[in-house]
Design an enzyme around this catalytic site. Structure first.
Site, PDB file in Angstrom:
ATOM      1  N   CYS A 141     -44.634  37.221  19.469  1.00 32.10           N
ATOM      2  CA  CYS A 141     -44.206  36.588  20.523  1.00 32.10           C
ATOM      3  C   CYS A 141     -44.202  37.063  21.889  1.00 32.10           C
ATOM      4  CB  CYS A 141     -42.940  35.737  20.268  1.00 32.10           C
ATOM      5  SG  CYS A 141     -41.624  37.056  20.408  1.00 32.10           S
ATOM      6  N   CYS A 160     -36.527  36.241  15.410  1.00 32.17           N
ATOM      7  CA  CYS A 160     -35.883  36.582  16.760  1.00 32.17           C
ATOM      8  C   CYS A 160     -34.692  37.587  16.412  1.00 32.17           C
ATOM      9  CB  CYS A 160     -35.282  35.610  17.400  1.00 32.17           C
ATOM     10  SG  CYS A 160     -36.641  34.181  17.566  1.00 32.17           S
TER      11      CYS A 160
HETATM   12 FE1  FES Z   1     -39.689  36.077  20.130  1.00 30.35          FE
HETATM   13 FE2  FES Z   1     -37.714  34.638  19.714  1.00 30.35          FE
HETATM   14  S1  FES Z   1     -39.681  33.750  20.165  1.00 30.35           S
HETATM   15  S2  FES Z   1     -37.925  36.804  19.715  1.00 30.35           S
END
Ligand code: FES
Length: 124
Positions: free
Chosen positions: A35, A104
């Site tokens: 992400c 996360c």
């Molecule tokens: Fe990347 Fe939460 S979406 S750490």
């Protein structure tokens, strides 16, 4: 249906220990390649105790809540105690996270432990 627990929302809206420490004894940074989020922890250590912790998280709300929670869990604890905190402990303390947000929570304790490792390496 509420996606996030009240604790997650509280720590996201009022994150504890946000910031940096200019003369930090240890710094640890972890990124999530999937992400692109990045979490950095700064620590001050005195007599083996984490007397101050600050973090900067460029990431989603869950990542910010995780950073805030782990900073609270670790403050004024010994290095040995903090090294025992797992990513799951942090997620549990937040009342859990939605399944697609578990990744996360995998940044928090790891980033803090990296800061401790950085401190230990410098003080060998
Ligand atoms: Fe990347 Fe939460 S979406 S750490």
């Amino acid at each position: 249906m509420a996606l996030y627990s009240d604790k997650v929302i509280d720590h996201f809206e009022n994150p504890r220990n946000v910031g940096t420490i200019d003369d930090a004894d240890g710094i640890g940074e972890i990124g999530n390649p999937s992400c692109g989020d990045i979490m950095t922890f700064y620590i001050k250590v005195k007599d083996n105790v984490l007397v101050d912790i600050k973090f900067k998280t460029f990431g989603c709300g869950a990542a910010i809540a995780v950073s805030s929670m782990v900073s609270e869990m670790a403050k004024n604890k010994t290095i040995d105690e903090v090294m025992k905190i797992t990513n799951k402990d942090v997620a549990d303390m937040l009342g859990g996270l939605p399944p697609n947000k578990i990744h996360c929570s995998n940044l928090g304790a790891d980033a803090l432990k990296k800061a401790i490792q950085n401190y230990l390496d410098k003080n060998k």
